[in-house]
Scaffold this motif. Structure first.
Motif, PDB file in Angstrom:
ATOM      1  N   ASP A  66       0.689  -7.942 -25.776  1.00 25.41           N
ATOM      2  CA  ASP A  66      -0.123  -7.058 -26.424  1.00 25.41           C
ATOM      3  C   ASP A  66      -1.471  -7.557 -26.576  1.00 25.41           C
ATOM      4  O   ASP A  66      -2.299  -6.539 -26.871  1.00 25.41           O
ATOM      5  CB  ASP A  66       0.505  -7.200 -27.921  1.00 25.41           C
ATOM      6  CG  ASP A  66      -0.047  -6.090 -28.817  1.00 25.41           C
ATOM      7  OD1 ASP A  66      -0.042  -5.024 -28.110  1.00 25.41           O
ATOM      8  OD2 ASP A  66      -0.505  -6.352 -29.873  1.00 25.41           O
ATOM      9  N   ASN A  67      -1.927  -8.355 -26.163  1.00 23.65           N
ATOM     10  CA  ASN A  67      -3.395  -8.716 -25.973  1.00 23.65           C
ATOM     11  C   ASN A  67      -3.683  -8.309 -24.361  1.00 23.65           C
ATOM     12  O   ASN A  67      -4.224  -9.044 -23.575  1.00 23.65           O
ATOM     13  CB  ASN A  67      -3.879 -10.232 -25.944  1.00 23.65           C
ATOM     14  CG  ASN A  67      -4.286 -10.604 -27.176  1.00 23.65           C
ATOM     15  OD1 ASN A  67      -4.710  -9.577 -27.965  1.00 23.65           O
ATOM     16  ND2 ASN A  67      -4.933 -11.827 -27.423  1.00 23.65           N
ATOM     17  N   ASP A  68      -3.503  -6.970 -24.091  1.00 24.50           N
ATOM     18  CA  ASP A  68      -3.544  -6.530 -22.690  1.00 24.50           C
ATOM     19  C   ASP A  68      -4.983  -5.910 -22.478  1.00 24.50           C
ATOM     20  O   ASP A  68      -5.999  -6.104 -23.301  1.00 24.50           O
ATOM     21  CB  ASP A  68      -2.570  -5.449 -22.656  1.00 24.50           C
ATOM     22  CG  ASP A  68      -2.831  -4.232 -23.455  1.00 24.50           C
ATOM     23  OD1 ASP A  68      -3.589  -4.416 -24.696  1.00 24.50           O
ATOM     24  OD2 ASP A  68      -1.774  -3.578 -23.574  1.00 24.50           O
ATOM     25  N   THR A  89     -10.105  -8.897 -40.116  1.00 24.41           N
ATOM     26  CA  THR A  89      -8.783  -7.875 -39.705  1.00 24.41           C
ATOM     27  C   THR A  89      -7.750  -8.584 -39.242  1.00 24.41           C
ATOM     28  O   THR A  89      -6.476  -8.219 -39.362  1.00 24.41           O
ATOM     29  CB  THR A  89      -9.072  -6.629 -38.991  1.00 24.41           C
ATOM     30  OG1 THR A  89      -9.813  -7.111 -37.759  1.00 24.41           O
ATOM     31  CG2 THR A  89     -10.353  -5.908 -39.708  1.00 24.41           C
ATOM     32  N   LEU A  90      -7.872  -9.570 -38.330  1.00 27.45           N
ATOM     33  CA  LEU A  90      -6.979 -10.212 -37.545  1.00 27.45           C
ATOM     34  C   LEU A  90      -6.222 -11.269 -38.401  1.00 27.45           C
ATOM     35  O   LEU A  90      -4.867 -11.302 -38.429  1.00 27.45           O
ATOM     36  CB  LEU A  90      -7.610 -11.385 -36.756  1.00 27.45           C
ATOM     37  CG  LEU A  90      -8.460 -10.772 -35.462  1.00 27.45           C
ATOM     38  CD1 LEU A  90      -9.043 -11.750 -34.547  1.00 27.45           C
ATOM     39  CD2 LEU A  90      -7.467  -9.760 -34.648  1.00 27.45           C
ATOM     40  N   GLY A 194      -2.355 -18.381 -18.508  1.00 31.17           N
ATOM     41  CA  GLY A 194      -3.654 -17.720 -18.108  1.00 31.17           C
ATOM     42  C   GLY A 194      -4.432 -17.018 -19.169  1.00 31.17           C
ATOM     43  O   GLY A 194      -5.612 -17.150 -19.179  1.00 31.17           O
ATOM     44  N   SER A 195      -3.609 -16.621 -20.409  1.00 30.61           N
ATOM     45  CA  SER A 195      -4.412 -16.205 -21.459  1.00 30.61           C
ATOM     46  C   SER A 195      -5.473 -17.315 -22.059  1.00 30.61           C
ATOM     47  O   SER A 195      -6.396 -16.805 -22.683  1.00 30.61           O
ATOM     48  CB  SER A 195      -3.543 -15.451 -22.346  1.00 30.61           C
ATOM     49  OG  SER A 195      -3.018 -16.390 -23.264  1.00 30.61           O
ATOM     50  N   LEU A 196      -5.127 -18.526 -21.920  1.00 26.65           N
ATOM     51  CA  LEU A 196      -5.909 -19.484 -22.557  1.00 26.65           C
ATOM     52  C   LEU A 196      -7.161 -19.697 -21.900  1.00 26.65           C
ATOM     53  O   LEU A 196      -7.938 -20.583 -22.341  1.00 26.65           O
ATOM     54  CB  LEU A 196      -5.094 -20.997 -22.431  1.00 26.65           C
ATOM     55  CG  LEU A 196      -3.778 -20.683 -23.174  1.00 26.65           C
ATOM     56  CD1 LEU A 196      -3.006 -22.161 -23.127  1.00 26.65           C
ATOM     57  CD2 LEU A 196      -3.863 -20.582 -24.694  1.00 26.65           C
ATOM     58  N   ILE A 280      -5.832 -16.217 -31.568  1.00 28.96           N
ATOM     59  CA  ILE A 280      -6.961 -17.393 -31.278  1.00 28.96           C
ATOM     60  C   ILE A 280      -7.673 -16.559 -30.009  1.00 28.96           C
ATOM     61  O   ILE A 280      -8.766 -16.556 -29.954  1.00 28.96           O
ATOM     62  CB  ILE A 280      -6.345 -18.584 -30.322  1.00 28.96           C
ATOM     63  CG1 ILE A 280      -5.770 -19.532 -31.717  1.00 28.96           C
ATOM     64  CG2 ILE A 280      -7.175 -19.174 -29.700  1.00 28.96           C
ATOM     65  CD1 ILE A 280      -4.852 -20.542 -31.350  1.00 28.96           C
ATOM     66  N   GLY A 281      -6.796 -15.883 -29.143  1.00 31.48           N
ATOM     67  CA  GLY A 281      -7.695 -15.073 -28.048  1.00 31.48           C
ATOM     68  C   GLY A 281      -8.363 -14.113 -28.602  1.00 31.48           C
ATOM     69  O   GLY A 281      -9.577 -13.869 -28.017  1.00 31.48           O
ATOM     70  N   ALA A 282      -7.900 -13.181 -29.748  1.00 32.35           N
ATOM     71  CA  ALA A 282      -8.686 -12.263 -30.044  1.00 32.35           C
ATOM     72  C   ALA A 282      -9.769 -12.738 -30.852  1.00 32.35           C
ATOM     73  O   ALA A 282     -11.162 -11.924 -30.816  1.00 32.35           O
ATOM     74  CB  ALA A 282      -7.965 -11.424 -31.042  1.00 32.35           C
ATOM     75  N   ALA A 283      -9.713 -13.603 -31.642  1.00 24.57           N
ATOM     76  CA  ALA A 283     -10.871 -14.297 -32.291  1.00 24.57           C
ATOM     77  C   ALA A 283     -12.125 -14.830 -31.395  1.00 24.57           C
ATOM     78  O   ALA A 283     -13.081 -14.803 -31.531  1.00 24.57           O
ATOM     79  CB  ALA A 283     -10.509 -15.342 -33.220  1.00 24.57           C
ATOM     80  N   ALA A 284     -11.544 -15.383 -30.344  1.00 27.19           N
ATOM     81  CA  ALA A 284     -12.475 -15.987 -28.932  1.00 27.19           C
ATOM     82  C   ALA A 284     -13.110 -14.761 -28.577  1.00 27.19           C
ATOM     83  O   ALA A 284     -14.326 -14.968 -28.312  1.00 27.19           O
ATOM     84  CB  ALA A 284     -11.586 -16.557 -28.262  1.00 27.19           C
TER      85      ALA A 284
END
Length: 549
Positions: A66-68, A89-90, A194-196, A280-284
């Motif tokens: 979903d983090n596409d 919002t997250l 890989g998202s990391l 974590i990815g969205a906040a980053a």
């Protein structure tokens, strides 16, 4: 890889509703195996950890998927245009993500039947057909946005567009077409890792951790900004984080992995791992975009994720830009795989096609034809010169926001169907929370539809729409309570959950027909009317923009 082979005497299982015999048997996960006759209790930390490793996959993949590409665009836009002011919002979306996905993983593990098929069987042919056609069209458009993300990434990295897109499409198709569920899941988990790559980008840019922590827990609106623009971006964050395809994918993937109710605790842990990585990815992304562009001319002027990579290179170095572009490419590939699989699963479930990653192409021709056809069609559309890619992206986000409430409504109704879930039906607290979520999603959907149709919609008009929706919700609740009292219906008592670990839904033909009350019939009719009208109006608006009218 772990192999859990401790066994106990097998207990004959009752006949269940599983539609594809490939959905029953040993669990062959990316990180471990659980034999179908392994019914021994998990005692000790080591045994529990090995079980978790074998189960990990469905929740992780659906959340990271979903983090596409669309999510990359939305989160980086929030950071570039509004700093870290929308991080809160997250945090608010975490319980929404968990509740929605927990309900579908419960449906998958208990029923053994996909989401679209359950809607068809419990609500009739119209809603079954609507759910599949809606999913097919929306996912086809979403796939286009994934390949748009791929073009932006390969463009930044200096790779040729057409070969890059076609190679990515070939990788997506090949990863899922080997006839081995384990091989696909290992590839997917590798892509999840890989998202990391977003984490080192965060440290290369080093935004202020204190300000981010404050904005993450303290809600507020960015200063000196148009309320209407901020509201629409918040809706986009909701739409990109809670997407309809997730419900269909997770339920079918849990079934295909052969997860049963006895492993529910481990699957919930898997889901929490996925949610943590998504947040974590969205906040980053919000954080490093806020820090990188602050004080520069690009601040407040977002264009696309490709320009984000170039901006990171200008203000944080080439390494930051490359890592972001690779993460975007990775996210687009896993998003393309998950979205296309959700469609193929749903169509296979409804049409009675063999539909499992445990089968090779020869054993599930229709399933793989739908899957590969969607991927290749999206790739071709993106490389056609002059394709309205920007409008397609806008249309996808809008339609996803419009259609999400209906998906959540059916999810809630199915999770209260005792014939379907037995002792696994929702409790009162879950129903109250989910009803509030549905009400909020309907309100956001109406606002989004109005904003697309009327681009000059004012902040006051948005607040008026939200107020009207709130009043309508209160009136509907009052009507339901009044009718309950007039009919003398007692409130639902506690659910007997004895023996739920071994309870599975019986075959579909054995289920009693659901009783549809007048109130539910009126509600579904109103929902049908709204969805049809909103979809037509949104499509007309997008066509007008495409033709310059």
């Amino acid at each position: 890889m772990t192999d859990l082979t401790t066994t106990a005497p097998a207990v004959p299982a009752p006949r269940t509703a599983v539609l594809d015999d490939a959905h029953a048997g040993d669990i062959h996960g990316a990180l471990g195996t659980i034999r179908v006759d392994d019914t021994a209790p998990r005692k000790g930390l080591s045994a529990k950890l090995r079980t978790l490793l074998a189960i990990v996959g469905p929740g992780l993949i659906v959340m990271v998927g979903d983090n596409d590409a669309g999510a990359f665009g939305t989160y980086t836009q929030a950071g570039q245009n509004y700093g870290t002011g929308l991080l809160w919002t997250l945090l608010l979306l975490v319980p929404v993500l968990y509740v929605n996905q927990e309900m579908v993983l419960r449906l998958g593990a208990v029923t053994g039947v996909g989401h679209a098929r359950l809607i068809l069987e419990r609500f009739g042919k119209f809603w079954g057909a609507f759910s599949v056609i809606d999913l097919f069209l929306l996912n086809a458009l979403t796939l286009v946005t994934e390949f748009i993300g791929i073009t932006l990434a390969v463009g930044y990295l200096g790779l040729p567009k057409v070969p890059g897109v076609l190679l990515a499409a070939a990788i997506v198709v090949a990863a899922a077409s080997t006839g081995s569920f384990r091989r696909f899941e290992r590839t997917a988990v590798l892509l999840c890792a890989g998202s990391l790559l977003l984490i080192p980008v965060y440290f290369l840019v080093h935004p202020g951790a204190g300000q981010m922590a404050h904005d993450f827990v303290v809600p507020g609106l960015p200063k000196n900004s148009q309320l209407s623009d901020v509201m629409l971006l918040i809706i986009a964050i909701v739409g990109t984080t809670v997407a309809p395809w997730q419900l269909f994918f997770q339920q079918s993937y849990v079934i295909d992995k052969r997860i049963t109710p006895r492993f529910m605790r481990y699957e919930k842990a898997d889901l929490w791992i996925g949610i943590a990585i998504v947040v974590i990815g969205a906040a980053a992304m919000m954080g490093f975009c806020a820090a990188a562009f602050a004080g520069h001319a690009e601040s407040g002027h977002f264009t696309d994720a490709g320009d984000i990579a170039h901006g990171l290179e200008r203000y944080a170095g080439r390494t930051a830009g490359v890592l972001f572009a690779v993460a975007l490419l990775d996210a687009s590939v896993i998003g393309a795989a998950a979205v296309s699989l959700s469609t193929a699963y749903a169509i296979g479930d409804v049409l009675g096609l063999k539909h499992s990653l445990h089968r090779g192409i020869k054993g599930a021709k229709g399933f793989y034809a739908v899957f590969a056809g969607l991927v290749l069609a999206a790739a071709v559309i993106v490389i056609i010169p002059g394709s309205p890619l920007g409008l397609l992206t806008e249309g996808v986000q809008t339609l996803a926001g419009v259609l999400l409430p209906s998906a959540t409504v059916f999810l809630l109704l199915l999770c209260n169907d005792k014939a379907v879930l037995g002792p696994w039906v929702n409790g009162r607290a879950m129903n109250v929370f989910t009803s509030l979520v549905v009400a909020a999603l309907v309100t956001l959907s109406v606002v989004l539809t109005a904003a697309v149709l009327f681009p000059d919609l004012t902040s006051g008009a948005i607040l008026d729409i939200m107020g009207v929706c709130g009043v309508a919700g209160i009136l509907a609740l009052g009507y339901a309570e009044t009718r309950r009292r007039r009919k003398g219906w007692a409130p639902a008592g506690p659910v007997d959950r004895t023996g739920k670990e071994n309870w599975r839904m019986p075959p579909l033909e054995r289920l009693p027909r659901p009783l549809v009350s007048t109130g539910r019939r009126v509600g579904l009719t109103a929902l049908r009317t709204y969805l049809f009208a909103a979809m037509v109006l949104v499509v007309v608006r997008v066509v007008q923009l495409a033709t310059g009218n």
